[in-house]
Design a protein around this motif. Sequence first.
Motif, PDB file in Angstrom:
ATOM      1  N   ARG A  96      16.005  -7.688  -5.088  1.00  0.00           N
ATOM      2  CA  ARG A  96      15.393  -7.319  -3.630  1.00  0.00           C
ATOM      3  C   ARG A  96      14.988  -5.960  -3.744  1.00  0.00           C
ATOM      4  N   SER A  97      15.754  -4.907  -4.154  1.00  0.00           N
ATOM      5  CA  SER A  97      15.197  -3.634  -4.319  1.00  0.00           C
ATOM      6  C   SER A  97      13.961  -3.374  -4.806  1.00  0.00           C
ATOM      7  N   LYS A  98      13.923  -4.008  -6.147  1.00  0.00           N
ATOM      8  CA  LYS A  98      12.480  -3.763  -6.598  1.00  0.00           C
ATOM      9  C   LYS A  98      11.325  -4.382  -5.912  1.00  0.00           C
ATOM     10  N   VAL A  99      11.488  -5.506  -5.288  1.00  0.00           N
ATOM     11  CA  VAL A  99      10.587  -6.262  -4.547  1.00  0.00           C
ATOM     12  C   VAL A  99      10.163  -5.200  -3.524  1.00  0.00           C
ATOM     13  N   SER A 100      11.062  -4.636  -2.760  1.00  0.00           N
ATOM     14  CA  SER A 100      10.896  -3.822  -1.544  1.00  0.00           C
ATOM     15  C   SER A 100      10.186  -2.615  -2.057  1.00  0.00           C
ATOM     16  N   ALA A 101      10.602  -1.853  -3.196  1.00  0.00           N
ATOM     17  CA  ALA A 101       9.813  -0.763  -3.840  1.00  0.00           C
ATOM     18  C   ALA A 101       8.339  -1.022  -4.185  1.00  0.00           C
ATOM     19  N   ASP A 102       8.078  -2.238  -4.724  1.00  0.00           N
ATOM     20  CA  ASP A 102       6.937  -2.525  -5.143  1.00  0.00           C
ATOM     21  C   ASP A 102       5.887  -3.102  -3.714  1.00  0.00           C
ATOM     22  N   VAL A 103       6.363  -3.678  -2.729  1.00  0.00           N
ATOM     23  CA  VAL A 103       5.833  -3.620  -1.500  1.00  0.00           C
ATOM     24  C   VAL A 103       5.315  -2.293  -0.829  1.00  0.00           C
ATOM     25  N   ALA A 104       6.143  -1.443  -0.780  1.00  0.00           N
ATOM     26  CA  ALA A 104       5.947  -0.086  -0.467  1.00  0.00           C
ATOM     27  C   ALA A 104       4.913   0.378  -1.162  1.00  0.00           C
ATOM     28  N   ARG A 105       4.890   0.408  -2.637  1.00  0.00           N
ATOM     29  CA  ARG A 105       3.642   0.933  -3.429  1.00  0.00           C
ATOM     30  C   ARG A 105       2.247   0.484  -3.120  1.00  0.00           C
ATOM     31  N   ILE A 106       2.499  -1.079  -2.896  1.00  0.00           N
ATOM     32  CA  ILE A 106       1.063  -1.605  -2.654  1.00  0.00           C
ATOM     33  C   ILE A 106       0.698  -1.060  -1.249  1.00  0.00           C
ATOM     34  N   LEU A 107       1.626  -1.109  -0.308  1.00  0.00           N
ATOM     35  CA  LEU A 107       1.199  -0.537   0.972  1.00  0.00           C
ATOM     36  C   LEU A 107       0.376   0.945   0.881  1.00  0.00           C
ATOM     37  N   GLU A 108       0.965   1.680   0.102  1.00  0.00           N
ATOM     38  CA  GLU A 108       0.709   2.958  -0.227  1.00  0.00           C
ATOM     39  C   GLU A 108      -0.648   2.842  -0.817  1.00  0.00           C
ATOM     40  N   VAL A 109      -1.063   2.095  -1.721  1.00  0.00           N
ATOM     41  CA  VAL A 109      -2.353   1.627  -2.326  1.00  0.00           C
ATOM     42  C   VAL A 109      -3.346   1.481  -1.252  1.00  0.00           C
ATOM     43  N   TYR A 110      -3.075   0.373  -0.317  1.00  0.00           N
ATOM     44  CA  TYR A 110      -4.159   0.181   0.809  1.00  0.00           C
ATOM     45  C   TYR A 110      -4.204   1.234   1.863  1.00  0.00           C
ATOM     46  N   GLN A 111      -3.209   2.197   1.867  1.00  0.00           N
ATOM     47  CA  GLN A 111      -3.268   3.366   2.887  1.00  0.00           C
ATOM     48  C   GLN A 111      -4.465   4.296   2.348  1.00  0.00           C
ATOM     49  N   ARG A 112      -4.215   4.452   0.824  1.00  0.00           N
ATOM     50  CA  ARG A 112      -4.975   5.472   0.374  1.00  0.00           C
ATOM     51  C   ARG A 112      -6.635   4.959   0.242  1.00  0.00           C
ATOM     52  N   ALA A 113      -6.638   3.677   0.388  1.00  0.00           N
ATOM     53  CA  ALA A 113      -7.933   3.053   0.676  1.00  0.00           C
ATOM     54  C   ALA A 113      -8.473   2.977   2.039  1.00  0.00           C
ATOM     55  N   GLY A 114      -7.694   3.590   2.904  1.00  0.00           N
ATOM     56  CA  GLY A 114      -8.066   3.586   4.414  1.00  0.00           C
ATOM     57  C   GLY A 114      -7.859   2.339   5.090  1.00  0.00           C
ATOM     58  N   ARG A 115      -6.753   1.483   4.616  1.00  0.00           N
ATOM     59  CA  ARG A 115      -6.544   0.179   5.109  1.00  0.00           C
ATOM     60  C   ARG A 115      -4.929   0.175   5.633  1.00  0.00           C
ATOM     61  N   PHE A 116      -4.842   0.664   6.917  1.00  0.00           N
ATOM     62  CA  PHE A 116      -3.642   1.066   7.393  1.00  0.00           C
ATOM     63  C   PHE A 116      -3.049  -0.272   8.006  1.00  0.00           C
ATOM     64  N   ALA A 117      -3.849  -1.246   8.426  1.00  0.00           N
ATOM     65  CA  ALA A 117      -3.390  -2.454   9.064  1.00  0.00           C
ATOM     66  C   ALA A 117      -2.912  -3.535   7.855  1.00  0.00           C
ATOM     67  N   ALA A 118      -3.147  -2.976   6.590  1.00  0.00           N
ATOM     68  CA  ALA A 118      -2.646  -4.149   5.618  1.00  0.00           C
ATOM     69  C   ALA A 118      -1.198  -4.301   5.811  1.00  0.00           C
TER      70      ALA A 118
END
Length: 931
Positions: free
Chosen positions: A242-264
Amino acid sequence: MGLHVGFRGAVDADAVPHLERSGIGGRVEAFVRTAGLGKYVLRNAAVVFVSKGGLSVSEYRAESGHAFRPVTAVTRARLRTLLVGTALAGLAAPVFAQLPQLSDPAMVTPPNPADALPAGAKLQNVPGAPTPDLAAVPSGSGIVRGITIKGTERLEPETVRSYIELNVGDPFDRNRLDTALKALYASELFADVTIADQGGNIVITVVENPVINRVIIEGAKKVKEDKVREEIRLAPRQIFTRSKVSADVARILEVYQRAGRFAASVEPKIVKLDQNRVDVVFEISEGPKAKVVQINIIGNKVFSDGDLRGAMATEQARWYKLFSSNDTFDPDRMAYDQQKLRQFYLTAGYADFRVASASAELTPDGKDFIITYVVDEGKRYKFGEVNLESQIRDINADQFKSLITIQSGDWYNAQKIENVVNVLSETAGILGYAFADVRPQFNRDKEKLQMNITFIINEAPRVYVERVSINGNVRTRDKVIRREFRLAEGDAFNSIKVKRSRDRLQGLGFFQDNLTIDQKPGSTPDKIILETNVQEKPTGELQVSAGYSSLEGLILSLSIKERNFRGKGQELSAGVNISSYSKSIELGFTEPYLFGKNLALGFNVFRRDYNSFNYTNSNQRTSTYSQTTTGFQVRTGFSLTEFWAASVRYGLSYDQVTLDPAIYYGQITNPDGTVTIQCDPLKAGRYLCDAVGNFTTSSIGYSLIWDSTNNRGRPSAGQRFTFSQDLAGIFGGVDYLRTRANYDWWYAINGSAWVVNVGAEGGYVFGYGGQPVRIVDRFYLGSPRFRGFDIRGVGPRVIRKPVLPDGTVVQDESTWVNDSIGGQAYYLGRVELQVPLGSKGAELGLRPSVYVDVGSLWDAPPQIFITPPPPGQFGYKEFYYGDSPSPRVSIGAGVSWNSPFGPFRFDLAKAIVTQQGDVTKLFQFNVGTQF
């Protein structure tokens, strides 16, 4: 009304290190997890918590006893506002709420795993949560008589035993079994663990975590899947946790935030397979881009809002900014903008300027952002006393002081100080002091508003190159890279030579843009290691294209080129081009370092068919003569100095120039009364009839080249000068001497992507031995080099106008025949500004520019014109135009597009100064223009 989250002012900035030093930070994290709260930040000596769902806000104050007590509780229908603060006058980056990490597991009960996922994420279809259960541990004690492992499938029982630290004969109690249980869970190998005591026989039953079969990404469209996958750490054949999944979700969201998609949002799921395997699926809902709809600036008095917005990287979203990617909200860019604001004021003399606060507020609809900066401009300073001190024996401060361009009384400018530091450091580097430390000391006089500066060159040893290290080259051989270095092991360090080495490597075109050569300390203080990490780019080009050019009509092109053949830097090329007016086939090869020496050798073999044309019938083109050229050229080149090079070449070609007999030939009565079929000057013109025949051109030539550009393909700085001459008639055939010169200068405005190119070229050709310069050997000027004019649209030309039997010259231009006959001299100059379109434009391969072209072509050999027809007969009268060195001028804009179908060039240019006879063209496009 919003909630301010972050650091506010210098007092707050001082509070943060205090909290970290006192250990409160760790307890805050643990407290957040215990309370089940979602996000938190530190503000002043307080902790602001934003609960899950954004429905309520609680604030707890950190007391000296490291306890927390409630101060306020505010309830809102919906939390729509997020304000991000800054510290230290705008120098610190915005601080955003991050997911807390459990710093002390012993302090709290492990939270619900779903709470560990970022907002907007859910974990579905996951096996039982790996939470230690005290009921799974027996309460007795005794001596371990045996250890039995049950439930293992992939793992060996010994692997389980290695984690529990219990052996037969060891005493055990509840605490030791509890420690073993925690250790097994901490290994993240098991989904469930129970420990049972059966009369001293410890039975450990485990349920292994599944193995990942595949990692699937769904919904990644606006952000490329490859970019998302780079951030995912889960991989096939790894253990699922679970912890690895959670960390990957956080990293994916960070990618989208850097792309300006905060609603992702990201919803991870698993698909159970046989043999305890799972597929992990990340379902992504990308959401719209969050734009910056407004940038407010408060406190500015000297400069307008528009001036300050112009200094920022972030732009306000507007409908007409089609290619801008800087209008999306990016917290990192927001921090960068604060530095840009500070830099803007510091270069204008405001040494006390600071950004008091910076905030980003969601619009009422929750889709976009409004950014607000509060600034304190302060007073404007001038430079006071400027001095230089040197602690290096070989550097005389009095001599180096001439390098300081700052004058007392000038307005304070931080950029000038940085420039002086760079100049002093580079000059010290030329003398071998690679690590010379140049530091400016400031003495601020607030009463006189003066800034006194002393530049100090601190003591440093003279440095020698210990090693040149090259990493990352897979295909390109080491020697190809090393031969471009201007420094070798054992040489005295020289910063200019390091920069030149970087430019030469960049100019090869084999590696990534912005290549760097890092300078690292060697094994002793007087040694340095030069290290470059290259990333190879594709150097092979295979192009198959079809298109239409306003210059040449239908174009078919097939070419193959390898610029780094066999990884040796050799160039091999072959190409076939077919258009309405020309056909060519060519094969070439170049060895840049023959026998390992700085001597290039190359050759070309070619066949070219060209159909010249004139203008008739309402500016329509009609083919005139045909020229077929077959030949070869052998060339060699070598360096004279670091920037000067020379080349020598020999070429041999055979020309066949013909006219269509059906159109231009007729019966000619010779002086002896005989009649022959030959070129009729009345139909073709004397200038074309003289060009017909078979000719051999044997020429030898040379070129002198000065090149200090930073990139041979697409330079943004430096100069290039070429002077060349070709002498034909070495072994007979055509006799002429052609001379050409070309100069270009590139400059990136303030180091930006706005690049100015100033270019000039000129040439002169003349025949010797009694031979005039043939029409096919003269210069021609027009598109695509001289934009705003048609191909061969500038220079000497003959216009043949019909003459009626009554002697009237027909003035209907559609009946005229307009032939360009070339000139022996020309010049052409241009000033061009390359306009950047941001990252989106770069991704699309678009490079627009605006320009001014000026040039002329003149000095055609004396012409023999046909005799006008006698009265009562129809014929032609020839008029001679355009043989003048007077400048022609055009202005325009164009864009180069490196499309998937090949390179295109579009130009819209207006000729504003012309001469009689010139042929202009407003719009034109080409396939295969050099970018």
